[in-house]
Motif scaffolding. Structure first.
Motif, PDB file in Angstrom:
ATOM      1  N   THR B  36       0.834  -1.212   0.000  1.00  0.00           N
ATOM      2  CA  THR B  36       0.000   0.000   0.000  1.00  0.00           C
ATOM      3  C   THR B  36       0.871   1.265   0.000  1.00  0.00           C
ATOM      4  O   THR B  36       0.450   2.302  -0.502  1.00  0.00           O
ATOM      5  CB  THR B  36      -0.951   0.058   1.220  1.00  0.00           C
ATOM      6  N   TYR B  37       2.081   1.135   0.550  1.00  0.00           N
ATOM      7  CA  TYR B  37       2.992   2.280   0.567  1.00  0.00           C
ATOM      8  C   TYR B  37       3.502   2.560  -0.847  1.00  0.00           C
ATOM      9  O   TYR B  37       3.591   3.725  -1.259  1.00  0.00           O
ATOM     10  CB  TYR B  37       4.145   1.981   1.541  1.00  0.00           C
ATOM     11  N   VAL B  38       3.801   1.492  -1.612  1.00  0.00           N
ATOM     12  CA  VAL B  38       4.201   1.669  -3.013  1.00  0.00           C
ATOM     13  C   VAL B  38       3.096   2.384  -3.775  1.00  0.00           C
ATOM     14  O   VAL B  38       3.341   3.315  -4.543  1.00  0.00           O
ATOM     15  CB  VAL B  38       4.525   0.307  -3.683  1.00  0.00           C
ATOM     16  N   SER B  39       1.867   1.965  -3.528  1.00  0.00           N
ATOM     17  CA  SER B  39       0.726   2.585  -4.208  1.00  0.00           C
ATOM     18  C   SER B  39       0.621   4.078  -3.872  1.00  0.00           C
ATOM     19  O   SER B  39       0.448   4.916  -4.762  1.00  0.00           O
ATOM     20  CB  SER B  39      -0.551   1.838  -3.802  1.00  0.00           C
ATOM     21  N   LEU B  40       0.757   4.415  -2.600  1.00  0.00           N
ATOM     22  CA  LEU B  40       0.701   5.822  -2.181  1.00  0.00           C
ATOM     23  C   LEU B  40       1.829   6.641  -2.812  1.00  0.00           C
ATOM     24  O   LEU B  40       1.621   7.769  -3.260  1.00  0.00           O
ATOM     25  CB  LEU B  40       0.796   5.928  -0.648  1.00  0.00           C
ATOM     26  N   ILE B  41       3.030   6.055  -2.841  1.00  0.00           N
ATOM     27  CA  ILE B  41       4.179   6.765  -3.417  1.00  0.00           C
ATOM     28  C   ILE B  41       3.979   6.976  -4.918  1.00  0.00           C
ATOM     29  O   ILE B  41       4.218   8.066  -5.438  1.00  0.00           O
ATOM     30  CB  ILE B  41       5.501   5.998  -3.127  1.00  0.00           C
ATOM     31  N   GLU B  42       3.499   5.939  -5.613  1.00  0.00           N
ATOM     32  CA  GLU B  42       3.294   6.079  -7.062  1.00  0.00           C
ATOM     33  C   GLU B  42       2.247   7.145  -7.378  1.00  0.00           C
ATOM     34  O   GLU B  42       2.297   7.778  -8.429  1.00  0.00           O
ATOM     35  CB  GLU B  42       2.889   4.726  -7.681  1.00  0.00           C
ATOM     36  N   ARG B  43       1.309   7.353  -6.457  1.00  0.00           N
ATOM     37  CA  ARG B  43       0.296   8.386  -6.692  1.00  0.00           C
ATOM     38  C   ARG B  43       0.722   9.739  -6.131  1.00  0.00           C
ATOM     39  O   ARG B  43      -0.054  10.689  -6.149  1.00  0.00           O
ATOM     40  CB  ARG B  43      -1.044   7.936  -6.090  1.00  0.00           C
ATOM     41  N   GLY B  44       1.959   9.822  -5.636  1.00  0.00           N
ATOM     42  CA  GLY B  44       2.475  11.103  -5.154  1.00  0.00           C
ATOM     43  C   GLY B  44       1.858  11.561  -3.851  1.00  0.00           C
ATOM     44  O   GLY B  44       1.908  12.738  -3.504  1.00  0.00           O
TER      45      GLY B  44
END
Lengths: 80, 80
Positions: B36-44
């Motif tokens: 979920t952290y990767v997802s948050l980072i990819e969405r800025g």
């Protein structure tokens, strides 16, 4: 002992700050971070976020990628 | 509208991940961060720390400075 990346970043920030003859207070003001935070970062005791890295780099008159390039160079040397 | 640096980083990470044909789950596993952290980072939506940037860059087979160089290039373009 393997050097942590945060310690290498701290050293590069301190080196760049001193070469600009800025105090920690001045760097903190220019980068809009707290002075105690600059101190923690310079001692490698905090892993700053991208946002803080970018503000510190700007205050030190270099691109964030250049700051990390210097960190990597130092980091590589520490493995020798 | 000015693009935030975090959004530029997110885009570059996603681009690099997809060019390696990795899922977010695989990248998260390789970089030892939560999916979920990767997802948050990819969405800025998160400003990752130096430690996380370094782990993501390694999992994407590039140096942290190279990742930031790409971010800066994209960031510059967004100002045009």
């Amino acid at each position: 002992m393997k050097m942590k990346m945060e310690q290498a970043l701290g050293r590069e920030i301190k080196k760049a700050r001193e070469s600009l003859q800025k105090s920690q207070e001045e760097l903190a003001f220019d980068a809009e971070v707290h002075r105690t935070y600059v101190s923690l970062i310079e001692r490698g005791q905090k892993s700053p976020t991208l946002a803080v890295i970018a503000r510190l780099a700007r205050a030190l008159r270099m691109k964030p990628s250049e700051l990390l390039r210097r960190v990597e160079a130092q980091f590589e040397q520490s493995k020798l």
